[in-house]
Design a protein around this motif. Structure first.
Motif, short mmCIF file in Angstrom:
data_model
loop_
_atom_site.label_atom_id
_atom_site.label_comp_id
_atom_site.label_asym_id
_atom_site.label_seq_id
_atom_site.Cartn_x
_atom_site.Cartn_y
_atom_site.Cartn_z
N UNK A 157 0.76 -1.12 -0.07
CA UNK A 157 0.07 0.01 -0.02
C UNK A 157 0.84 1.26 0.21
N UNK A 158 0.47 2.25 -1.02
CA UNK A 158 1.48 3.29 -1.07
C UNK A 158 0.60 4.62 -0.75
N UNK A 159 1.28 5.55 -0.01
CA UNK A 159 0.45 6.95 0.46
C UNK A 159 1.25 7.95 0.09
N UNK A 160 0.63 9.29 -0.53
CA UNK A 160 1.15 10.12 -0.77
C UNK A 160 0.30 11.49 -0.44
N UNK A 161 1.04 12.51 0.04
CA UNK A 161 2.26 12.69 0.40
C UNK A 161 2.59 11.82 1.66
N UNK A 162 3.83 11.92 2.34
CA UNK A 162 4.50 11.36 3.22
C UNK A 162 4.12 12.20 4.44
N UNK A 163 4.38 13.44 4.32
CA UNK A 163 4.29 14.60 5.01
C UNK A 163 3.39 15.80 4.44
N UNK A 204 -5.09 13.65 0.47
CA UNK A 204 -4.33 12.82 0.73
C UNK A 204 -4.70 11.59 -0.19
N UNK A 205 -3.69 10.87 -0.73
CA UNK A 205 -3.87 9.96 -1.64
C UNK A 205 -3.45 8.65 -1.24
N UNK A 206 -4.28 7.36 -1.52
CA UNK A 206 -3.95 6.00 -1.09
C UNK A 206 -3.91 5.04 -2.50
N UNK A 207 -2.76 4.30 -2.59
CA UNK A 207 -3.01 3.42 -3.63
C UNK A 207 -2.91 1.88 -2.94
N UNK A 229 -1.69 11.33 12.07
CA UNK A 229 -1.15 10.29 10.98
C UNK A 229 -2.47 9.74 10.25
N UNK A 230 -2.44 9.66 8.99
CA UNK A 230 -3.83 9.23 8.13
C UNK A 230 -3.22 7.85 7.40
N UNK A 231 -3.56 6.74 7.99
CA UNK A 231 -3.07 5.66 7.35
C UNK A 231 -4.28 4.93 6.46
N UNK A 232 -3.97 4.33 5.51
CA UNK A 232 -4.81 3.75 4.65
C UNK A 232 -4.45 2.01 4.56
N UNK A 233 -5.42 1.28 4.57
CA UNK A 233 -5.13 -0.10 4.57
C UNK A 233 -5.92 -0.79 3.53
N UNK A 234 -5.62 -1.93 3.04
CA UNK A 234 -6.24 -2.73 2.09
C UNK A 234 -6.36 -4.05 2.34
N UNK A 235 -7.16 -4.63 1.94
CA UNK A 235 -7.37 -5.92 2.23
C UNK A 235 -8.24 -6.85 0.87
#
Lengths: 117, 112
Positions: A4-10, A21-24, A89-95
């Motif tokens: 899982x990738x997120x942008x930006x980091x900060x 915020x973006x999450x792939x 901190x904003x986390x994205x998760x996938x399953x």
């Protein structure tokens, strides 16, 4: 396989500004979750997408937060206008979409550290 | 929601000492998961327990799910500096979504 990738980091913004915020997610994962950890507190659920549909958005703090997942691939989380208490901190998760919902493993991205001044 | 409390909030140990964190719920849980978050990092899945009284081991880590499925523990034998981080328990909220409800976390510091 990429995680899982997120942008930006900060991101450092001023109160009243907008941040997106973006999450792939991992390729092929239908489930996408957004979580947030405010400093010193536990990680809290924000919302859950299944493909492009919002399955549960009960954790969204208020209408200043807007999440989208057009096409069922990547997702964006926009905060407009940002307030001081949105820092965290904003986390994205996938399953994967497993029939046995209690057996899935959620894979977390590196997070976006948001600071609102 | 079902709040899950973890104790202690913070633990400082000397390298080589053992460490245990406890997770307690007021309601019966269908499952319990454990995650580790290194400083500046993101939560990484460690394990899931689903059966009453279940015990699982991963090298120096021992995970236990209580008989009543209301509590869980993570025990680390002979801590190393690489064990530093925050340990969270979590469980699926159930229903139509599989959102995770996280515990309050235990921050472990290991002094060499």
């Amino acid at each position: 396989e990429a995680g899982v990738t997120q942008f930006p980091s900060h991101s450092v913004i001023e109160k009243g500004q907008t941040v997106t915020l973006r999450c792939d997610p991992i390729s092929g994962h239908d489930n996408l979750y957004w979580y947030r950890r405010v400093m010193g507190k536990e990680i809290k659920f924000l919302l859950h997408f299944v493909k492009e549909s919002k399955q549960d958005e009960s954790g969204m703090p208020n209408n200043r937060f807007l999440a989208e997942r057009t096409g069922g691939t990547y997702s964006t989380l926009k905060v407009q206008p940002a307030e001081l208490e949105d820092s965290g901190v904003y986390f994205c998760a996938s399953s994967q979409d497993l029939r046995d919902r209690g057996q899935e493993t959620q894979y977390f991205g590196p997070g976006t550290r948001l600071l609102v001044l | 929601g079902q709040q899950v409390m973890q104790i202690p909030q913070y633990q400082h140990v000397q390298e080589g000492e053992d460490f245990t964190t406890y997770c307690n719920s007021s309601t019966t849980l269908s499952n319990i998961q454990w995650y580790k978050q290194r400083p500046g990092g993101h939560p990484v899945f460690l394990i899931q327990l689903v059966k009453s009284g279940e015990v699982k081991k991963q090298k120096r880590l021992t995970f236990q799910f209580g008989e009543a499925k209301k509590n869980s523990s993570l025990h680390i034998t002979a801590t190393q500096t690489t064990d530093v981080g925050t340990y969270f328990c979590a469980h699926f909220a159930g229903g139509a979504t599989n959102k995770l409800i996280f515990g309050t976390g235990t921050l472990l510091a290991v002094q060499p």
